[in-house]
Design a protein around this motif. Structure first.
Motif, PDB file in Angstrom:
ATOM      1  N   VAL A  11       0.629  -0.895   0.000  1.00 52.59           N
ATOM      2  CA  VAL A  11       0.043   0.148  -0.038  1.00 52.59           C
ATOM      3  C   VAL A  11       1.070   1.332  -0.038  1.00 52.59           C
ATOM      4  CG1 VAL A  11      -2.089   0.989   1.427  1.00 52.59           C
ATOM      5  CG2 VAL A  11      -1.911  -1.157   1.152  1.00 52.59           C
ATOM      6  N   ALA A  12       1.776   1.673   1.171  1.00 55.49           N
ATOM      7  CA  ALA A  12       2.587   2.580   1.083  1.00 55.49           C
ATOM      8  C   ALA A  12       3.338   2.569  -0.771  1.00 55.49           C
ATOM      9  CB  ALA A  12       4.458   1.992   1.752  1.00 55.49           C
ATOM     10  N   ALA A  13       4.335   1.685  -1.708  1.00 53.76           N
ATOM     11  CA  ALA A  13       3.966   2.007  -2.598  1.00 53.76           C
ATOM     12  C   ALA A  13       3.108   2.432  -3.416  1.00 53.76           C
ATOM     13  CB  ALA A  13       5.108   0.170  -3.610  1.00 53.76           C
ATOM     14  N   ILE A  14       2.352   2.088  -3.305  1.00 57.10           N
ATOM     15  CA  ILE A  14       1.410   1.944  -4.044  1.00 57.10           C
ATOM     16  C   ILE A  14       0.900   3.901  -4.157  1.00 57.10           C
ATOM     17  CG2 ILE A  14      -1.424   1.938  -4.484  1.00 57.10           C
ATOM     18  CD1 ILE A  14      -0.985  -1.503  -4.525  1.00 57.10           C
ATOM     19  N   LEU A  15       0.294   4.023  -3.103  1.00 57.22           N
ATOM     20  CA  LEU A  15       0.417   5.563  -2.809  1.00 57.22           C
ATOM     21  C   LEU A  15       1.280   6.529  -3.372  1.00 57.22           C
ATOM     22  CD1 LEU A  15      -1.426   5.087   1.284  1.00 57.22           C
ATOM     23  CD2 LEU A  15      -2.792   5.272  -1.851  1.00 57.22           C
ATOM     24  N   THR A  16       2.844   5.830  -3.133  1.00 61.65           N
ATOM     25  CA  THR A  16       3.923   6.711  -3.230  1.00 61.65           C
ATOM     26  C   THR A  16       3.777   6.938  -4.526  1.00 61.65           C
ATOM     27  OG1 THR A  16       5.541   5.735  -1.307  1.00 61.65           O
ATOM     28  CG2 THR A  16       6.183   6.867  -3.372  1.00 61.65           C
ATOM     29  N   ALA A  17       3.856   5.489  -5.689  1.00 64.48           N
ATOM     30  CA  ALA A  17       4.018   5.586  -7.602  1.00 64.48           C
ATOM     31  C   ALA A  17       2.962   6.283  -7.833  1.00 64.48           C
ATOM     32  CB  ALA A  17       4.028   4.444  -7.773  1.00 64.48           C
ATOM     33  N   ALA A  18       1.880   6.568  -6.939  1.00 61.12           N
ATOM     34  CA  ALA A  18       0.234   6.965  -7.321  1.00 61.12           C
ATOM     35  C   ALA A  18       0.480   8.670  -7.165  1.00 61.12           C
ATOM     36  CB  ALA A  18      -0.092   6.643  -6.878  1.00 61.12           C
ATOM     37  N   LYS A  19       1.630   8.772  -6.501  1.00 59.50           N
ATOM     38  CA  LYS A  19       1.810  10.608  -6.625  1.00 59.50           C
ATOM     39  C   LYS A  19       2.625  10.998  -7.294  1.00 59.50           C
ATOM     40  CE  LYS A  19       1.323  14.084  -3.525  1.00 59.50           C
ATOM     41  NZ  LYS A  19       0.193  14.899  -3.521  1.00 59.50           N
ATOM     42  N   LEU A  20       3.433  10.540  -7.319  1.00 62.49           N
ATOM     43  CA  LEU A  20       4.465  10.739  -7.764  1.00 62.49           C
ATOM     44  C   LEU A  20       4.094  10.912  -9.401  1.00 62.49           C
ATOM     45  CD1 LEU A  20       8.144   9.084  -6.599  1.00 62.49           C
ATOM     46  CD2 LEU A  20       7.270  11.451  -5.998  1.00 62.49           C
ATOM     47  N   LEU A  21       4.372   9.663  -9.798  1.00 65.88           N
ATOM     48  CA  LEU A  21       3.293   9.826 -10.925  1.00 65.88           C
ATOM     49  C   LEU A  21       1.867  10.771 -11.379  1.00 65.88           C
ATOM     50  CD1 LEU A  21       4.431   6.422 -12.570  1.00 65.88           C
ATOM     51  CD2 LEU A  21       5.438   8.191 -12.772  1.00 65.88           C
ATOM     52  N   GLY A  22       1.189  10.995 -10.590  1.00 67.38           N
ATOM     53  CA  GLY A  22       0.431  11.349 -10.734  1.00 67.38           C
ATOM     54  C   GLY A  22       0.158  13.100 -10.918  1.00 67.38           C
ATOM     55  N   ILE A  37      -2.510   5.417 -13.618  1.00 67.21           N
ATOM     56  CA  ILE A  37      -2.372   4.031 -13.891  1.00 67.21           C
ATOM     57  C   ILE A  37      -1.648   3.367 -14.662  1.00 67.21           C
ATOM     58  CG2 ILE A  37      -3.875   3.073 -15.568  1.00 67.21           C
ATOM     59  CD1 ILE A  37      -5.865   4.561 -15.653  1.00 67.21           C
ATOM     60  N   VAL A  38       0.001   3.939 -15.251  1.00 66.04           N
ATOM     61  CA  VAL A  38       0.712   3.897 -15.647  1.00 66.04           C
ATOM     62  C   VAL A  38       1.615   3.902 -14.415  1.00 66.04           C
ATOM     63  CG1 VAL A  38       3.305   5.044 -16.496  1.00 66.04           C
ATOM     64  CG2 VAL A  38       0.675   5.964 -17.763  1.00 66.04           C
ATOM     65  N   ALA A  39       1.601   4.127 -13.305  1.00 65.40           N
ATOM     66  CA  ALA A  39       1.908   3.958 -11.316  1.00 65.40           C
ATOM     67  C   ALA A  39       1.863   2.009 -11.846  1.00 65.40           C
ATOM     68  CB  ALA A  39       1.744   4.707 -10.681  1.00 65.40           C
ATOM     69  N   GLY A  40       0.397   1.447 -11.951  1.00 63.03           N
ATOM     70  CA  GLY A  40       0.212   0.512 -11.738  1.00 63.03           C
ATOM     71  C   GLY A  40       0.909  -0.981 -13.125  1.00 63.03           C
ATOM     72  N   ILE A  41       0.695   0.271 -14.012  1.00 61.01           N
ATOM     73  CA  ILE A  41       1.698  -1.189 -14.932  1.00 61.01           C
ATOM     74  C   ILE A  41       3.275  -0.628 -14.839  1.00 61.01           C
ATOM     75  CG2 ILE A  41       2.364  -0.474 -17.498  1.00 61.01           C
ATOM     76  CD1 ILE A  41      -0.236   0.634 -17.894  1.00 61.01           C
ATOM     77  N   ALA A  42       3.824   0.233 -14.155  1.00 63.01           N
ATOM     78  CA  ALA A  42       5.006   0.121 -13.856  1.00 63.01           C
ATOM     79  C   ALA A  42       5.200  -0.853 -12.674  1.00 63.01           C
ATOM     80  CB  ALA A  42       5.707   1.762 -13.560  1.00 63.01           C
ATOM     81  N   LEU A  43       4.642  -0.715 -11.987  1.00 63.19           N
ATOM     82  CA  LEU A  43       5.012  -1.452 -11.095  1.00 63.19           C
ATOM     83  C   LEU A  43       4.437  -3.137 -11.126  1.00 63.19           C
ATOM     84  CD1 LEU A  43       3.741   0.383  -7.201  1.00 63.19           C
ATOM     85  CD2 LEU A  43       5.724   0.092  -8.521  1.00 63.19           C
ATOM     86  N   GLY A  44       3.885  -3.401 -12.240  1.00 71.31           N
ATOM     87  CA  GLY A  44       3.223  -4.944 -12.991  1.00 71.31           C
ATOM     88  C   GLY A  44       3.923  -5.384 -13.148  1.00 71.31           C
ATOM     89  N   PRO A  45       3.612  -6.660 -13.971  1.00 71.38           N
ATOM     90  CA  PRO A  45       4.371  -6.996 -14.876  1.00 71.38           C
ATOM     91  C   PRO A  45       4.971  -6.770 -16.091  1.00 71.38           C
ATOM     92  CG  PRO A  45       2.274  -7.872 -14.849  1.00 71.38           C
ATOM     93  CD  PRO A  45       2.428  -6.922 -13.892  1.00 71.38           C
ATOM     94  N   THR A  46       4.623  -5.886 -16.860  1.00 67.54           N
ATOM     95  CA  THR A  46       5.237  -4.786 -17.372  1.00 67.54           C
ATOM     96  C   THR A  46       6.405  -4.803 -17.158  1.00 67.54           C
ATOM     97  OG1 THR A  46       2.551  -4.374 -18.336  1.00 67.54           O
ATOM     98  CG2 THR A  46       4.997  -3.687 -19.348  1.00 67.54           C
ATOM     99  N   LEU A  47       6.865  -3.785 -15.887  1.00 66.64           N
ATOM    100  CA  LEU A  47       8.116  -2.833 -16.117  1.00 66.64           C
ATOM    101  C   LEU A  47       8.679  -3.952 -14.045  1.00 66.64           C
ATOM    102  CD1 LEU A  47       7.912   0.342 -16.819  1.00 66.64           C
ATOM    103  CD2 LEU A  47       8.957  -1.344 -18.479  1.00 66.64           C
TER     104      LEU A  47
END
Length: 434
Positions: A11-22, A37-47
């Motif tokens: 959750v901490a990683a998600i909120l940090t990535a969402a905040k920065l890329l948002g 959404i790009v944050a989720g794609i970057a954290l997911g299997p794509t990257l």
């Protein structure tokens, strides 16, 4: 067993990535949802998933993250229903309904035509639910994102902004209603399909029973309508409504949306509730978008999928913008104003992603097509700003805002929109100026 320590880290990683890329998306003139959404794609299997991301987001934590995402989605859909003001249509019924009909009917028909040859490849089950679902997906408009774009540009002061916003509200209601029908068709073969027959009765009960009870709860003697002591009752009603619709196999978002829509339409009450729910929505909704991105694996797309993506984008953009333009022109809006309305109703964003996520969970489409449609949602949302700059330059917008009363800095929302003038078809921009 769910590793709770890893859930907290995620959750901490998600909120940090969402905040920065948002924030990065916002600084480039794009809605924050694109960055999330790009944050989720970057954290997911794509990257990240290719270099150990599976250790950060293993399968064991996904149920917990999905639950948090769903709670955020329930709160968000309640706020969407709360802020959905169909009074925008008053005085503009013919124009708004014409734009909404054109921006829905054409992409829906084109979506059906596109889905038929794709069904053998991307339909997990029967063809009819898949065809209807894809048609709904390409004909949706994101009312919340559009409202933000219009407000950020000060267009809520203009007639064009009001028409586009009202049309998007009508399209949203139609999209969610038709999505419920599609889910019902897809679930009809289940042993509990009889529950779907209760949905119309439940909607009527919400309007004619629950709404009067909520009015009584928020009696005029209270200030500001609901108090902090009464807020738990609202939460109980909200999640009970979400549970009932999920039990009826319609999906919980409809219960949350409907509960927000039947709230008493008092300005002080709506503002108070929006402010009360805002922190929770801002905290938990990014989890939904990032978790959505985690399910997208663009690395698995083969070259042949690019042709499907091009077809999806062509149908989505040409159908939506072309239908919106035709609907605007047929109701008397001049060419430039029609182009502005067409660009605005082509915005997908939140509504599209919610619909796609539901479709994936209901097994209405394959993950590969889901990933392509997510890309379509991002592209059509990102293109709104640049196209709007060309169709409706800032100087022309400033002139129309000044003509509407010089209220460009006022951000109270669509409720302040002026009534449409009789000479709407005579203004080259479709604004209020004579």
């Amino acid at each position: 067993m769910i590793p709770i320590d890893l859930v907290f880290l995620d959750v901490a990683a998600i909120l940090t990535a969402a905040k920065l890329l948002g924030e990065a998306a916002h600084r480039t003139g794009q809605p924050r949802v694109i960055g999330e959404i790009v944050a989720g794609i970057a954290l997911g299997p794509t990257l990240l998933g290719r270099v150990g991301g599976h250790r950060l987001f293993p399968e064991t934590v996904m149920p917990a993250l999905n639950t948090l995402a769903d709670v955020g989605l329930v709160l968000f859909m309640f706020v969407v229903g709360l802020e959905l003001d169909l009074r925008l249509v008053r005085g503009r019924t013919r124009i708004v309904c014409g734009v909404a009909a054109g921006a829905t009917a054409l992409p829906f028909a084109m979506g059906c035509a596109l889905a038929l040859p794709l069904a053998h490849r991307y339909a997990p089950g029967s063809t009819l639910p898949f065809v209807l679902f894809l048609a709904v997906a390409v004909s949706a408009t994101a009312f919340p994102v559009l409202a933000r774009i219009i407000t950020d540009r000060g267009m809520q002061q203009t007639l064009l902004g009001g028409i586009a916003l009202a049309a998007a509200a009508v399209i949203d209601v139609f999209s969610y209603t038709l999505l419920a029908v599609v889910i019902g068709i897809a679930s009809a073969s289940g042993n509990q399909s009889w529950r779907l027959l209760l949905a119309p009765g439940y909607a009527l009960a919400m309007v004619f029973v629950v709404r009067p009870l909520l009015r009584r709860l928020a009696s005029p003697g209270d200030s500001p309508g609901f108090t902090a002591r009464q807020l738990p009752y609202v939460l109980v009603g909200l999640f009970a409504s979400a549970w009932i619709t999920q039990w009826m196999q319609v999906n919980f978002i409809f219960g949350a949306f409907l509960f927000g829509a039947v709230m008493p339409r008092r300005e002080d009450l709506l503002r108070w509730l929006s402010d009360a729910f805002a922190p929770a929505v801002q905290l938990m909704l990014p989890v939904f978008f990032v978790v959505t991105g985690l399910t997208v694996d663009l690395g698995k797309l083969h070259p042949g999928a690019l042709g499907v993506l091009a077809a999806v984008l062509a149908v989505s953009v040409l159908g939506k913008a072309g239908g919106g333009y035709a609907g605007a022109r047929l109701t008397g809006i001049p060419p430039r104003g029609s182009a502005v309305v067409a660009v605005l109703v082509n915005t997908r964003g939140l509504t599209e992603i919610v619909i796609l996520t539901i479709g994936l969970r209901q097994h209405l489409l394959e993950p590969e097509l889901y990933a392509l449609l997510i890309v379509m949602a991002l592209v059509t949302t990102a293109m709104t700003g640049p196209l709007l700059n060309r169709a409706y330059p800032r100087d022309r917008l400033a002139e129309d805002v000044a003509a509407a009363g010089g209220r460009a800095g006022h951000q109270e929302g669509a409720g302040d929109l002026p009534s449409p003038p009789s000479e709407v078809s005579g203004n080259p921009t479709g604004g209020r100026g004579r």
